[in-house]
Design a protein around this motif. Structure first.
Motif, short mmCIF file in Angstrom:
data_model
loop_
_atom_site.label_atom_id
_atom_site.label_comp_id
_atom_site.label_asym_id
_atom_site.label_seq_id
_atom_site.Cartn_x
_atom_site.Cartn_y
_atom_site.Cartn_z
N THR A 58 36.65 6.05 3.64
CA THR A 58 36.88 6.02 5.08
C THR A 58 37.51 7.31 5.59
O THR A 58 37.78 7.43 6.77
CB THR A 58 37.78 4.82 5.46
OG1 THR A 58 39.01 4.91 4.73
CG2 THR A 58 37.09 3.51 5.12
N SER A 59 37.75 8.25 4.69
CA SER A 59 38.25 9.57 5.06
C SER A 59 37.79 10.54 3.98
O SER A 59 37.53 10.12 2.84
CB SER A 59 39.79 9.58 5.18
OG SER A 59 40.38 9.29 3.93
N PRO A 60 37.68 11.83 4.29
CA PRO A 60 37.21 12.78 3.27
C PRO A 60 38.04 12.73 1.99
O PRO A 60 37.49 12.78 0.88
CB PRO A 60 37.34 14.13 3.97
CG PRO A 60 37.19 13.80 5.42
CD PRO A 60 37.85 12.48 5.60
N THR A 61 39.36 12.62 2.14
CA THR A 61 40.25 12.56 0.97
C THR A 61 41.13 11.33 1.07
O THR A 61 41.57 10.95 2.16
CB THR A 61 41.13 13.83 0.89
OG1 THR A 61 40.31 14.95 0.58
CG2 THR A 61 42.21 13.69 -0.17
N GLN A 62 41.38 10.71 -0.07
CA GLN A 62 42.31 9.58 -0.13
C GLN A 62 43.30 9.84 -1.25
O GLN A 62 42.93 10.25 -2.35
CB GLN A 62 41.56 8.28 -0.40
CG GLN A 62 42.47 7.06 -0.40
CD GLN A 62 41.70 5.76 -0.23
OE1 GLN A 62 40.60 5.75 0.34
NE2 GLN A 62 42.25 4.67 -0.72
N TYR A 124 49.52 5.84 2.83
CA TYR A 124 48.52 6.77 3.37
C TYR A 124 47.10 6.21 3.37
O TYR A 124 46.16 6.93 3.68
CB TYR A 124 48.54 8.07 2.56
CG TYR A 124 49.76 8.93 2.82
CD1 TYR A 124 50.01 9.45 4.09
CD2 TYR A 124 50.66 9.23 1.80
CE1 TYR A 124 51.12 10.24 4.33
CE2 TYR A 124 51.77 10.02 2.03
CZ TYR A 124 52.00 10.52 3.30
OH TYR A 124 53.11 11.31 3.55
N PRO A 126 43.88 5.13 4.62
CA PRO A 126 43.41 5.42 5.98
C PRO A 126 43.18 4.18 6.83
O PRO A 126 43.41 4.22 8.04
CB PRO A 126 42.09 6.18 5.73
CG PRO A 126 42.24 6.76 4.37
CD PRO A 126 43.04 5.77 3.59
N ALA A 191 47.66 14.59 7.06
CA ALA A 191 46.66 15.53 7.57
C ALA A 191 45.69 15.96 6.47
O ALA A 191 44.52 16.24 6.75
CB ALA A 191 47.36 16.75 8.18
N ARG A 192 46.19 16.00 5.23
CA ARG A 192 45.34 16.43 4.11
C ARG A 192 44.14 15.50 3.93
O ARG A 192 43.09 15.92 3.42
CB ARG A 192 46.19 16.45 2.83
CG ARG A 192 45.43 16.79 1.55
CD ARG A 192 44.90 18.22 1.58
NE ARG A 192 44.10 18.52 0.41
CZ ARG A 192 42.80 18.22 0.29
NH1 ARG A 192 42.19 17.58 1.28
NH2 ARG A 192 42.13 18.54 -0.80
N ARG A 193 44.24 14.27 4.38
CA ARG A 193 43.14 13.31 4.23
C ARG A 193 41.90 13.73 5.01
O ARG A 193 40.78 13.31 4.68
CB ARG A 193 43.57 11.92 4.69
CG ARG A 193 44.74 11.34 3.91
CD ARG A 193 45.20 10.02 4.51
NE ARG A 193 45.60 10.15 5.91
CZ ARG A 193 46.11 9.17 6.64
NH1 ARG A 193 46.29 7.98 6.09
NH2 ARG A 193 46.44 9.36 7.90
N ASP A 194 42.07 14.55 6.05
CA ASP A 194 40.95 14.95 6.89
C ASP A 194 40.17 16.13 6.31
O ASP A 194 39.15 16.53 6.87
CB ASP A 194 41.44 15.31 8.30
CG ASP A 194 42.08 14.12 8.99
OD1 ASP A 194 41.63 12.99 8.74
OD2 ASP A 194 43.03 14.33 9.78
N GLN A 195 40.65 16.70 5.23
CA GLN A 195 39.97 17.80 4.56
C GLN A 195 39.32 17.28 3.28
O GLN A 195 39.78 16.32 2.69
CB GLN A 195 40.95 18.92 4.22
CG GLN A 195 41.70 19.48 5.42
CD GLN A 195 40.76 20.08 6.44
OE1 GLN A 195 39.79 20.76 6.08
NE2 GLN A 195 41.02 19.81 7.71
#
Length: 491
Positions: A58-62, A124, A126, A191-195
């Motif tokens: 559900t996000s680029p990074t988990q 964290y 998402p 914020a790192r999850r969006d990369q």
């Protein structure tokens, strides 16, 4: 290939000179990061938990919590790790650390860094969201608090099932988990999850007569296995890691296949569900989304979230353990395995896959590429695990049921058993005793007596042979009690 490195708490650290069998925990502690502890060395206590940046659904990074005591540090080459030290300091506590502190969740403190990392992974997540307010009851009584394993903030307490508090201070730990809000807008880890997560590089690490290799493609892997069929295949390392720690096992060549794209596929067709052998059980659970009810019963009983974040179908079947939890369920689903080698692929029914204690039809140079579950699935399913603890334990007996009942008659039966023979087995005599018979008390009691004779159970420290046999029969009776035919209900 570049020299192996791992980024820990924002710092890139080299792996030069590290022995291939070195665990992430030992390497972290030798690097001066002493928060993660060794409590059991087999993935049961969670004192070693760390966060790893992994691809999310559900996000680029988990941020995924893993047992650092089991994973070789070489398997994390090029990856990003966060330890308890990287979450916060005594002067700038992370929200998870702050809640643990103010609510008295630290107790003696030995397990706290591991709890904090597992809790941070859930913090964290998402799609974690506050639960809706409970609706008032129709009779005017107080509304129910709902599931006690999910907090009002959406925190899933199963995220901590692999963490053990030696002081038994679970209530304040739960209170800390349920008090957590959403990450702040300036939270760096949120914020790192969006990369995108770090790319997985090819790795080669050698020393002390041993070698760790991570190929970058399935073709490269199969060529390597053709030349070195004795190589040990490594996925989540939840089994091999225990052997390394407790039995001083060492392999001359370890080949990591956990991040191979060709082994991480998922295809839901009209007549088959194709699950990549290197998808973690947590990923499978999220991808299946309840479409396989038997697996939905299995997953919460399979070890802990920490273990399921690393364990795979391929690893559980590849080790050939007679007490693995996935084989009984997959046998009940009439699943098959896709075996790949440099010469091509072949599909083998799981019921014909195991040949003896930890042996199978898998040939030298072959690996499990995928698990296939035929559709449609059985109408009545169930998974029963008999163990000394409800969660996070090895089964004494495991039973998977897959039955089709039409007009009160059993038309088809598939029953998988674990822990009662040298291999996982189908309860074929019981299946025959059920098929074509009414799904009623008389049939079930007769079939239960047959089921109690299935397999060749042994006496060991987990259970006696007599107890295992008794539990087989009781499992069928219990399954029937929960799945009576419509004409039986209210009779």
């Amino acid at each position: 290939m570049q020299s192996p490195t791992v980024t820990v708490n924002g710092r890139e650290l080299p792996l030069s000179g590290v022995a291939p069998h070195t665990t992430a925990l030992d390497w972290l502690r030798s690097s001066g990061l002493l928060g993660a502890k060794e409590g059991c060395a087999e993935g049961e206590c969670g004192a070693c938990s760390v966060l790893v940046a992994r691809p999310g659904l559900t996000s680029p990074t988990q941020w995924t919590a893993l047992n650092a005591c089991l994973v070789p540090i070489a398997a994390l080459d090029g990856q990003e790790l966060v330890t308890a030290e990287g979450l916060g300091t005594s002067r700038a506590l992370h929200p998870v650390q702050r809640e643990m502190a103010v609510r008295g969740g630290s107790q003696c403190g030995y397990c706290t860094p591991g709890f904090v990392c597992s809790m941070a992974a859930e913090y964290y997540r998402p799609d974690r969201a506050p639960l809706p307010e409970p609706a008032p009851s129709s009779d005017g009584s107080a509304p129910s608090d709902g599931d006690h394993l999910h907090g009002p903030n959406g925190f899933d307490l199963h995220a901590l099932s692999g963490n053990l508090c030696r002081c038994t201070g679970y209530r304040p730990i739960r209170d800390a988990a349920y008090a957590l809000g959403r990450p702040a807008a300036d939270d760096v880890l949120a914020a790192r999850r969006d990369q995108p997560p770090p790319a997985v590089p090819g790795t080669r690490l050698a020393g002390g007569g041993a070698e760790f290799v991570r190929p970058t493609s399935l073709a490269e892997t199969l060529d390597l296995l053709a030349a070195r069929p004795e190589a040990l295949l490594l996925a989540g390392s939840t089994d091999w890691g225990v052997d390394v720690n407790l039995r001083a096992a060492r392999a001359a060549l370890v080949v990591a296949i956990d991040r191979l794209p060709e082994l991480r596929t998922f295809d839901a067709g009209s007549d088959v569900l194709d699950i990549g052998a290197a998808l973690t059980l947590t990923e499978v659970e999220e991808l299946v989304q309840g479409r396989v009810p038997l697996l939905s019963e299995l997953f919460p009983q399979f070890a802990s979230r920490l273990i399921r974040n690393g364990a795979t179908f391929g690893g559980n079947l590849g080790t050939g353990s007679p007490i693995g939890d996935t084989p009984p369920a997959l046998l009940a689903l009439d699943a098959s395995v896709v075996l790949a080698s440099a010469a091509g692929e072949r599909e083998v029914l799981l019921a014909e896959y195991f040949t003896g204690y930890r042996t199978s039809v898998r040939r030298p140079g072959e690996l499990i590429r995928a698990v296939r579950i035929p559709l449609p699935q059985p109408g009545l399913v169930g998974f029963y695990k008999i163990a000394k603890r409800r969660f996070d334990d090895i089964s004494s007996v495991a039973v998977g049921f897959g039955l089709d009942v039409e007009d009160g008659v059993v038309r088809r039966a598939r029953i998988g058993l674990g822990g009662v023979a040298a291999t996982p087995v189908r309860a074929r005599a019981t299946e025959e005793a059920l098929t074509g018979r009414p799904w009623d008390d008389g049939t079930v009691l007769e079939a239960a007596r047959v089921m109690a004779t299935e397999g060749t159970p042994l006496d060991d420290h987990r259970a006696s042979a007599a107890y295992r046999a008794a539990m087989l029969g009781q499992a069928l009776i219990k399954f029937h009690a929960r799945n009576r035919a419509p004409q039986e209900v209210g009779a």
